[in-house]
Design a protein around this motif. Structure first.
Motif, PDB file in Angstrom:
ATOM      1  N   VAL A  58       0.818  -1.219   0.000  1.00  0.00           N
ATOM      2  CA  VAL A  58       0.000   0.000   0.000  1.00  0.00           C
ATOM      3  C   VAL A  58       0.852   1.269   0.000  1.00  0.00           C
ATOM      4  CG1 VAL A  58      -2.055  -1.087   0.997  1.00  0.00           C
ATOM      5  CG2 VAL A  58      -0.373  -0.032   2.515  1.00  0.00           C
ATOM      6  N   ILE A  59       1.999   1.233   0.656  1.00  0.00           N
ATOM      7  CA  ILE A  59       2.848   2.431   0.690  1.00  0.00           C
ATOM      8  C   ILE A  59       3.519   2.663  -0.661  1.00  0.00           C
ATOM      9  CG2 ILE A  59       4.987   3.391   1.676  1.00  0.00           C
ATOM     10  CD1 ILE A  59       2.503   3.859   3.402  1.00  0.00           C
ATOM     11  N   SER A  60       3.915   1.598  -1.349  1.00  0.00           N
ATOM     12  CA  SER A  60       4.481   1.804  -2.689  1.00  0.00           C
ATOM     13  C   SER A  60       3.415   2.374  -3.623  1.00  0.00           C
ATOM     14  CB  SER A  60       5.079   0.510  -3.249  1.00  0.00           C
ATOM     15  OG  SER A  60       4.104  -0.492  -3.356  1.00  0.00           O
ATOM     16  N   GLY A  70       2.443  14.481  -8.813  1.00  0.00           N
ATOM     17  CA  GLY A  70       3.172  15.682  -8.456  1.00  0.00           C
ATOM     18  C   GLY A  70       2.890  16.260  -7.088  1.00  0.00           C
ATOM     19  N   GLY A  71       2.512  15.454  -6.136  1.00  0.00           N
ATOM     20  CA  GLY A  71       2.338  15.964  -4.782  1.00  0.00           C
ATOM     21  C   GLY A  71       1.057  15.481  -4.133  1.00  0.00           C
ATOM     22  N   VAL A  72       0.588  16.282  -3.188  1.00  0.00           N
ATOM     23  CA  VAL A  72      -0.585  15.920  -2.402  1.00  0.00           C
ATOM     24  C   VAL A  72      -1.848  16.246  -3.203  1.00  0.00           C
ATOM     25  CG1 VAL A  72      -1.849  16.337  -0.262  1.00  0.00           C
ATOM     26  CG2 VAL A  72       0.652  16.309  -0.238  1.00  0.00           C
ATOM     27  N   THR A  73      -2.496  15.192  -3.668  1.00  0.00           N
ATOM     28  CA  THR A  73      -3.751  15.311  -4.412  1.00  0.00           C
ATOM     29  C   THR A  73      -4.831  14.555  -3.647  1.00  0.00           C
ATOM     30  OG1 THR A  73      -3.282  13.313  -5.672  1.00  0.00           O
ATOM     31  CG2 THR A  73      -2.528  15.414  -6.627  1.00  0.00           C
ATOM     32  N   ASP A  74      -6.056  14.659  -4.118  1.00  0.00           N
ATOM     33  CA  ASP A  74      -7.157  13.944  -3.462  1.00  0.00           C
ATOM     34  C   ASP A  74      -6.921  12.435  -3.483  1.00  0.00           C
ATOM     35  OD1 ASP A  74      -8.366  16.350  -3.001  1.00  0.00           O
ATOM     36  OD2 ASP A  74      -9.852  16.162  -4.616  1.00  0.00           O
ATOM     37  N   ILE A  75      -6.474  11.902  -4.609  1.00  0.00           N
ATOM     38  CA  ILE A  75      -6.260  10.452  -4.708  1.00  0.00           C
ATOM     39  C   ILE A  75      -5.100  10.013  -3.806  1.00  0.00           C
ATOM     40  CG2 ILE A  75      -4.764  10.507  -6.751  1.00  0.00           C
ATOM     41  CD1 ILE A  75      -7.482   7.886  -6.056  1.00  0.00           C
ATOM     42  N   PHE A  76      -4.099  10.866  -3.658  1.00  0.00           N
ATOM     43  CA  PHE A  76      -3.007  10.560  -2.731  1.00  0.00           C
ATOM     44  C   PHE A  76      -3.531  10.480  -1.295  1.00  0.00           C
ATOM     45  CE2 PHE A  76      -0.031  12.295   0.411  1.00  0.00           C
ATOM     46  CZ  PHE A  76       0.938  11.311   0.388  1.00  0.00           C
ATOM     47  N   ILE A  77      -4.383  11.419  -0.903  1.00  0.00           N
ATOM     48  CA  ILE A  77      -4.952  11.427   0.454  1.00  0.00           C
ATOM     49  C   ILE A  77      -5.770  10.162   0.690  1.00  0.00           C
ATOM     50  CG2 ILE A  77      -6.553  12.600   2.031  1.00  0.00           C
ATOM     51  CD1 ILE A  77      -3.851  14.026   1.695  1.00  0.00           C
ATOM     52  N   VAL A  78      -6.576   9.763  -0.284  1.00  0.00           N
ATOM     53  CA  VAL A  78      -7.365   8.528  -0.153  1.00  0.00           C
ATOM     54  C   VAL A  78      -6.429   7.335   0.033  1.00  0.00           C
ATOM     55  CG1 VAL A  78      -8.922   6.941  -1.371  1.00  0.00           C
ATOM     56  CG2 VAL A  78      -9.356   9.406  -1.427  1.00  0.00           C
ATOM     57  N   ALA A  79      -5.384   7.269  -0.779  1.00  0.00           N
ATOM     58  CA  ALA A  79      -4.417   6.168  -0.672  1.00  0.00           C
ATOM     59  C   ALA A  79      -3.694   6.205   0.671  1.00  0.00           C
ATOM     60  CB  ALA A  79      -3.410   6.226  -1.817  1.00  0.00           C
ATOM     61  N   VAL A  81      -4.813   7.438   3.568  1.00  0.00           N
ATOM     62  CA  VAL A  81      -5.752   6.998   4.608  1.00  0.00           C
ATOM     63  C   VAL A  81      -5.888   5.476   4.564  1.00  0.00           C
ATOM     64  CG1 VAL A  81      -8.187   7.041   5.307  1.00  0.00           C
ATOM     65  CG2 VAL A  81      -7.001   9.185   4.759  1.00  0.00           C
ATOM     66  N   PHE A  82      -6.040   4.918   3.370  1.00  0.00           N
ATOM     67  CA  PHE A  82      -6.127   3.469   3.198  1.00  0.00           C
ATOM     68  C   PHE A  82      -4.867   2.794   3.734  1.00  0.00           C
ATOM     69  CE2 PHE A  82      -5.384  -0.263   0.439  1.00  0.00           C
ATOM     70  CZ  PHE A  82      -6.461  -1.039   0.843  1.00  0.00           C
ATOM     71  N   SER A  83      -3.715   3.356   3.438  1.00  0.00           N
ATOM     72  CA  SER A  83      -2.442   2.797   3.903  1.00  0.00           C
ATOM     73  C   SER A  83      -2.349   2.797   5.422  1.00  0.00           C
ATOM     74  CB  SER A  83      -1.264   3.589   3.320  1.00  0.00           C
ATOM     75  OG  SER A  83      -1.217   3.447   1.930  1.00  0.00           O
ATOM     76  N   ILE A  84      -2.785   3.870   6.036  1.00  0.00           N
ATOM     77  CA  ILE A  84      -2.755   3.954   7.506  1.00  0.00           C
ATOM     78  C   ILE A  84      -3.659   2.886   8.116  1.00  0.00           C
ATOM     79  CG2 ILE A  84      -3.404   5.408   9.472  1.00  0.00           C
ATOM     80  CD1 ILE A  84      -2.394   7.819   7.727  1.00  0.00           C
ATOM     81  N   VAL A  85      -4.830   2.684   7.534  1.00  0.00           N
ATOM     82  CA  VAL A  85      -5.743   1.646   8.028  1.00  0.00           C
ATOM     83  C   VAL A  85      -5.091   0.264   7.896  1.00  0.00           C
ATOM     84  CG1 VAL A  85      -7.941   0.462   7.593  1.00  0.00           C
ATOM     85  CG2 VAL A  85      -7.849   2.972   7.622  1.00  0.00           C
ATOM     86  N   VAL A  86      -4.467  -0.012   6.767  1.00  0.00           N
ATOM     87  CA  VAL A  86      -3.809  -1.306   6.559  1.00  0.00           C
ATOM     88  C   VAL A  86      -2.676  -1.505   7.553  1.00  0.00           C
ATOM     89  CG1 VAL A  86      -2.362  -2.635   4.950  1.00  0.00           C
ATOM     90  CG2 VAL A  86      -4.460  -1.546   4.137  1.00  0.00           C
TER      91      VAL A  86
END
Length: 161
Positions: A58-60, A70-79, A81-86
Motif C-alpha cells: 500500500v505504501i508503494s 506531483g504531490g498531495v492530491t485527493d487520490i493521494f490522500i485517499v491512498a 488513509v487506506f495505507s494507515i488503516v492497513v
C-alpha cells in the motif's frame, strides 16, 4: 481480459504496487532461508514477518500516486488513509489474532495430552499464528514501499534504466 492484464502491466502505479509486494515477500523468503536454513516456500505468499508486505504494497502504491501526480492530491490522500488503516490493522488487529491463535493452539495441545477430544469442524487443528506484524516489521514495509516506488519512478518509469 488480456487487454486489462496488458494495461495493468504497463501502468506505473500497478507496477510499483506489485514490486513493493514482491520485494517484501522475497526478503521474507530469503531471510527464512538464510537465518533458519529452511526452505519454506509459503513465505513467498504468507502473511507476517519482516518486512510487512501489506504495508510495502500500500505504501508503494501511495508513494507512486504522490510521484505520478506531483504531490498531495485527493487520490493521494485517499491512498494515504487506506495505507494507515492497513498498517494499523497489520500491527494491531491481525497481530492480536495471531496471539490468540497461539493461546488456542496451546489449549488444544493441552487437551490432546489429557486425552480430551477437541473437535474443530472444517479446519485443521493447528491455527495459523503468524498473521500480523510488530511495529518494526510495519516500519520495514513502509521504508521498503517508499524505496521501491522511488526506484520504479525515477529509474524505470522515467527511463533512467
Amino acid at each position: 481480459m488480456w487487454q486489462v492484464i496488458y494495461e495493468l502491466s504497463q501502468n506505473y502505479i500497478a507496477q510499483a504496487a506489485f514490486w513493493g509486494w514482491f520485494a517484501a515477500q522475497t526478503i521474507k523468503f530469503l531471510w527464512q532461508l538464510l537465518r533458519y536454513r529452511t526452505l519454506r516456500v509459503e513465505r513467498l505468499v504468507g502473511p507476517g514477518g519482516f518486512p510487512s508486505s501489506h504495508t510495502s504494497f500500500v505504501i508503494s502504491t501511495t508513494t507512486a500516486l504522490y510521484l505520478e501526480h506531483g504531490g498531495v492530491t485527493d487520490i493521494f490522500i485517499v491512498a494515504l488513509v487506506f495505507s494507515i488503516v492497513v498498517m494499523y490493522d497489520a500491527s494491531g488487529v491481525r497481530r492480536e489474532a495471531g496471539r490468540q491463535a497461539q493461546v488456542l493452539n496451546q489449549i488444544v495441545e493441552y487437551f490432546e495430552k489429557k486425552n480430551i477430544p477437541v473437535i474443530l469442524k472444517g479446519r485443521e487443528m493447528v491455527l495459523k499464528e503468524l498473521l500480523g506484524h510488530t511495529p518494526i516489521e510495519v516500519l520495514g514495509g513502509l521504508i521498503l514501499g517508499i524505496i521501491v516506488a522511488y526506484i520504479q519512478f525515477y529509474y524505470v518509469y522515467n527511463g533512467a534504466l
